[in-house]
Design a protein around this motif. Structure first.
Motif, PDB file in Angstrom:
ATOM      1  N   LEU A  74      -3.076   5.548  -3.400  1.00  0.00           N
ATOM      2  CA  LEU A  74      -3.541   7.123  -2.635  1.00  0.00           C
ATOM      3  C   LEU A  74      -4.417   7.934  -3.726  1.00  0.00           C
ATOM      4  CD1 LEU A  74      -4.175   8.746  -0.386  1.00  0.00           C
ATOM      5  CD2 LEU A  74      -1.942   9.344  -1.008  1.00  0.00           C
ATOM      6  N   ALA A 111      -1.457   1.877   4.410  1.00  0.00           N
ATOM      7  CA  ALA A 111      -0.107   2.027   4.899  1.00  0.00           C
ATOM      8  C   ALA A 111       0.610   2.372   5.988  1.00  0.00           C
ATOM      9  CB  ALA A 111       0.402   3.395   3.758  1.00  0.00           C
ATOM     10  N   ALA A 112       0.622   3.283   6.646  1.00  0.00           N
ATOM     11  CA  ALA A 112       0.257   3.684   8.053  1.00  0.00           C
ATOM     12  C   ALA A 112       0.767   2.470   9.181  1.00  0.00           C
ATOM     13  CB  ALA A 112       0.432   4.692   9.055  1.00  0.00           C
ATOM     14  N   LEU A 141     -10.287   6.986   0.873  1.00  0.00           N
ATOM     15  CA  LEU A 141      -8.300   7.638   1.141  1.00  0.00           C
ATOM     16  C   LEU A 141      -7.737   7.944   2.363  1.00  0.00           C
ATOM     17  CD1 LEU A 141      -9.046  10.608  -1.342  1.00  0.00           C
ATOM     18  CD2 LEU A 141      -7.819   9.288  -1.660  1.00  0.00           C
ATOM     19  N   ASN A 142      -8.821   7.958   3.674  1.00  0.00           N
ATOM     20  CA  ASN A 142      -8.062   7.482   4.763  1.00  0.00           C
ATOM     21  C   ASN A 142      -7.738   5.907   5.084  1.00  0.00           C
ATOM     22  OD1 ASN A 142      -7.897  10.625   5.865  1.00  0.00           O
ATOM     23  ND2 ASN A 142     -10.096  10.495   6.378  1.00  0.00           N
ATOM     24  N   VAL A 185       1.076  -1.399  -0.476  1.00  0.00           N
ATOM     25  CA  VAL A 185       0.112   0.462  -0.261  1.00  0.00           C
ATOM     26  C   VAL A 185       0.688   1.118  -0.146  1.00  0.00           C
ATOM     27  CG1 VAL A 185      -1.541   1.193   1.202  1.00  0.00           C
ATOM     28  CG2 VAL A 185      -2.190  -0.970   1.160  1.00  0.00           C
ATOM     29  N   ASP A 186       1.033   2.078  -0.766  1.00  0.00           N
ATOM     30  CA  ASP A 186       1.503   3.363  -1.286  1.00  0.00           C
ATOM     31  C   ASP A 186       1.118   4.563  -1.527  1.00  0.00           C
ATOM     32  OD1 ASP A 186       1.142   2.479  -3.722  1.00  0.00           O
ATOM     33  OD2 ASP A 186       3.132   1.669  -3.973  1.00  0.00           O
ATOM     34  N   GLY A 187       1.807   5.151  -2.568  1.00  0.00           N
ATOM     35  CA  GLY A 187       1.249   6.659  -2.895  1.00  0.00           C
ATOM     36  C   GLY A 187       0.181   6.044  -4.041  1.00  0.00           C
ATOM     37  N   LEU A 208      -4.736   5.982   3.701  1.00  0.00           N
ATOM     38  CA  LEU A 208      -3.326   6.507   4.350  1.00  0.00           C
ATOM     39  C   LEU A 208      -3.279   5.206   6.205  1.00  0.00           C
ATOM     40  CD1 LEU A 208      -4.041   9.977   4.789  1.00  0.00           C
ATOM     41  CD2 LEU A 208      -2.276   9.506   3.343  1.00  0.00           C
ATOM     42  N   GLY A 257     -13.156  10.395   0.552  1.00  0.00           N
ATOM     43  CA  GLY A 257     -12.513  10.448   1.601  1.00  0.00           C
ATOM     44  C   GLY A 257     -12.301  10.297   3.399  1.00  0.00           C
TER      45      GLY A 257
END
Lengths: 186, 591
Positions: free
Chosen positions: B543, B588-589, B581-582, B538-540, B585, B578
């Protein structure tokens, strides 16, 4: 200025003896420990055109801080890249900090960061599906690394993706580099 | 509001009559209709020649929309009565004597009186229009017929239509080439149209609406209330291009001018396609339905080839083929992304918006009475045709379709469809017919990627799994960081699994499955739901992929393209926003 005898004695005791100096010099010559505090970064040659590169920003003891910059990419919706490292030699020292290259508020842009042992990932995207021009050198992210093993060790920038608002990819060159010890072999 | 675009709406309802099971199937040969719109009361005279389908003492014909005044059979006056099994819809015409099957019989009838336009099938709506400004008579429907068509089967005939109308009105007869127009000197004019191409779909417009004619492309004239002239100009321009495309793609239609007639909102259909002429409900020109104009025009004109120049006794061969053709034409007019959007819209509407989640196979006889009828016939059916095209190849599949058209009306069935595909491409579509058309459902596929890199090579392994009984080749598009692409395919076998390993020159940042939406299918990443780029991390890129779909939604209304792809709706709430999208994020984190 006058100096009393007691002060002279005191100052003299603060100086290493000749024997101590010789011992330290010998140890230093054998172990090379005089260069352990001089980690540095040999950056790869920066390509021309749309590009992304690593830049060494700071060294503190065994911690090196790097910046990721981009230039001549043009107007983009978002970006993504990975920094690959040898986790037997360096480790991420805290979070990757994306710069607000596409906008500073969370309404304007979202930034992604991920730190695996050997892979730091950074991404960003504009929320409004618009574009931001990344023409002049633009800071994209900052990240610190701790050197825990023997250098030299490479830092590779991979999977660099810049995309326009319509989804088109921008072919981009990337430059990483190698962590070395100052004055050591690289 | 109704959104039905139809060619076969009437007969679809009719074949579900109780009388269907026991009905004779007479063969209509020739029909001549005279209609005097200026007379008070209106008068319609019909002369029909048919071959009896079985030994009979009566024939069963669609009930007309105005009262019968007289009927004779082969010159002998006969009586008539409302059908016992289908009263109001079918009229039984007594024969002078019992006649054997195959007897050719000529029925002549005169109907006179007030035209009853109240729709029987759609209470509250009208099936026709007749006032001082215009007369609109769509394709005939039992109980509200103005010419005769078989109530039990698609059955084409040749013939003519003669219309007397106020001299101030333009007259358009669908499926007819104007032979002559003569002024009667009494404020009326007589128009004569002949049906040289066999048909069972005839329509009539006589009125004083604004006329808009195409400036380039195939000649098309649209009739529209003055408030919508600008939108009709666009519709006519689209129609001119679409017809040029269809003429070249399939085979030229037997008409040198096409017509587009606006019907009042009081009629129960959004559009109706006849040969070379279509009816479009005026609501299509309202601002809130602007999205329907182009796809509606393309679909309805598609019925010229699918439903008239060719047809089979199943709506799959009309509605699914017209819808498939519409988005193929839209792709030709615009780009492949436009075509993909239509295919995705159809697939998504079938997969996620079926009434009560009901489902039935496209060719299952129960489809006629299923709440899933529209979802299955129009939306799944058209996407399945796209699947066949992908399997056979675009050019061979087109050749097969052209062969179906050239076989003429009434000759298409699933066996002929399969044989024409085999003849043009060598591809045996039997198994695909079985799984896509003779069983309900669609595959839900889970794909797990694994990328490995070495100093010399990158390999991508994909593991796919479905519990649904489908076997297929899934198109795969790999995109690398510089935007270059490589096309591959992943085969999912009869055991529901697929596995491939590809050696690559670089790391694939984006792996897309069936990016052109060539089938009804649901595909999700098996390892990490947020890895929508299927590259194992999972990366940009994920996103960006989700962001690009931000604002897309699962539509509540048919034919609305919400741009929806469930792959990017990470929380499954019917909207890509959104929150999704979250979730990228967060995923990924968490690594």
């Amino acid at each position: 200025m006058e100096v009393s005898m007691s002060q002279r004695r005191y100052e003299r005791t603060r100086l290493p003896s000749r024997v101590t100096v010789i011992v330290l010099l010998v140890l230093g010559a054998v172990s090379g420990c005089g260069e352990q505090k001089a980690l540095s970064f040999n950056a790869d040659a920066q390509p021309s055109g749309p590009r992304l590169w690593l830049q060494h920003a700071d060294t503190h003891d065994t911690r090196l801080t790097f910046e990721v910059w981009a230039a001549e990419v043009g107007a983009v919706l978002g970006y993504s890249f990975h920094v690959r490292l040898d986790d037997g030699v360096v480790t991420a020292a805290g979070e990757v900090t994306p710069a607000a290259a596409l906008g500073s508020s969370s309404e304007a842009a979202l930034y992604l960061q991920s730190a695996r042992a050997d892979d730091l990932a950074v991404g960003g995207v504009r929320r409004d599906l618009g574009e931001t021009a990344l023409d002049g050198p633009v800071l994209l992210a900052t990240f610190p690394l701790d050197v825990t093993g023997e250098v030299p060790t490479p830092l590779r920038v991979e999977r660099v993706v810049f995309r326009r608002a319509g989804g088109a990819f921008v072919a981009t060159s990337a430059a990483g580099g190698t962590i070395v010890r100052k004055g050591g072999e690289s | 509001m109704k959104y039905t675009f139809c060619r076969a709406l009437a007969i679809t309802a009719i074949v579900s009559f109780p009388g269907w099971a026991t009905a004779q199937v007479d063969d209509f040969i020739e029909q001549h209709v005279w209609i005097d719109l200026a007379a008070t009361p209106m008068q319609i005279e019909i002369e029909l020649t048919l071959d009896l389908g079985e030994t009979a003492s009566a024939i069963h014909l669609a009930t007309l929309a105005l009262p019968l005044a007289s009927v004779d059979v082969d010159g002998t006056p006969v009586g008539w009565s409302d059908s016992f099994s289908d009263p109001g819809y079918i009229t039984d015409i007594a024969l002078p004597s019992q006649l054997p099957a195959g007897t050719q019989t000529k029925v002549h009838m005169v109907a006179r009186g007030e035209l009853d336009c109240a729709s029987l099938f759609y209470p509250g709506y009208q099936w026709c229009v007749h006032d001082s400004h215009q007369t609109i008579l769509p394709m005939t429907s039992a109980g509200e017929a103005w010419y005769l068509s078989s109530v039990f089967a698609f059955d084409q005939f040749v013939g003519s239509l003669t219309v007397v109308a106020p001299a101030s009105q333009d007259v358009v007869s669908v499926q007819g080439t104007e032979e002559e127009r003569s002024d009667n000197g009494d404020g009326t004019a007589t128009w004569v149209f002949s049906f040289d191409y066999p048909t069972d779909g005839v329509g009539l417009y006589a009125g004083d609406m604004e006329a808009v004619t195409s400036e380039t492309g195939f000649p098309v004239t649209g009739y529209v209330p003055s408030a919508h002239v600008t939108k009709m100009e666009h519709a006519v321009a689209i129609a001119a291009e679409v017809l040029d495309y269809y003429n070249e793609l399939y085979t030229p239609m037997p008409a040198d001018h096409a017509y587009l007639v606006t019907t009042p909102n009081s009629l129960p259909f959004g559009g109706m396609g006849l040969l070379g002429t279509i009816f479009l409900n005026e609501y299509v020109f309202w601002d809130e339905y602007a999205y329907i104009v182009e796809q509606g025009v393309a679909h309805e004109f598609g019925h010229t080839w699918w439903g008239h120049m060719s047809s089979g006794n199943h709506p799959f061969f009309t509605e699914a083929f017209a819808e498939y053709s519409a988005w193929r034409a839209m792709g030709h007019l615009y780009d492949d992304a436009m075509r993909t959007s239509g295919s995705r819209m159809n697939a998504v509407w079938y997969m996620y918006r079926r009434t009560g989640n009901a489902d039935v196979a496209v060719l299952d006889p129960k489809v006629f009475n299923s709440p899933a009828y529209g979802f299955v016939i129009y939306h799944k059916g058209s996407t399945v045709l796209r699947t066949f095209e992908e399997a056979a190849g675009e050019a061979p599949f087109t050749a097969a379709l052209r062969a179906l058209v050239q076989s003429g009306p009434g000759h298409t069935d699933i066996d002929k469809f399969v044989s024409e595909i085999a003849a043009s491409s060598g591809y045996d579509a039997s198994a695909d017919v079985e799984q896509w058309l003779l069983q309900p459902g669609f595959p839900h596929l889970e794909v797990r990627p694994a990328v490995a890199t070495s100093a010399t090579e990158t390999t991508l392994a994909l593991f796919a799994l479905t519990d649904d009984p489908f076997a297929f080749n899934l198109p795969v598009r790999l995109t690398f960081a510089d935007g270059t692409t490589r096309n591959e395919s992943l085969t999912v076998g009869e055991d529901g699994s697929g596995h491939v390993v590809w050696g690559l020159e670089g790391y694939p940042v984006l792996v897309e499955f069936d990016p052109r939406w060539t089938m009804v299918r649901e595909i999700t990443p098996g390892a990490d739901r947020a890895d929508v780029s299927f590259d194992g991390v999972v990366d940009g890129v994920d996103l960006i992929e989700v962001a690009l779909r931000q604002g897309s939604f699962l539509p509540d209304e048919r034919r609305v393209d919400g741009g929806y792809d469930p792959l990017y709706d990470l929380n499954g709430d019917g909207a890509v926003d959104g929150d999704d999208l979250n979730l990228v994020l967060a995923a990924a984190a968490s690594h």
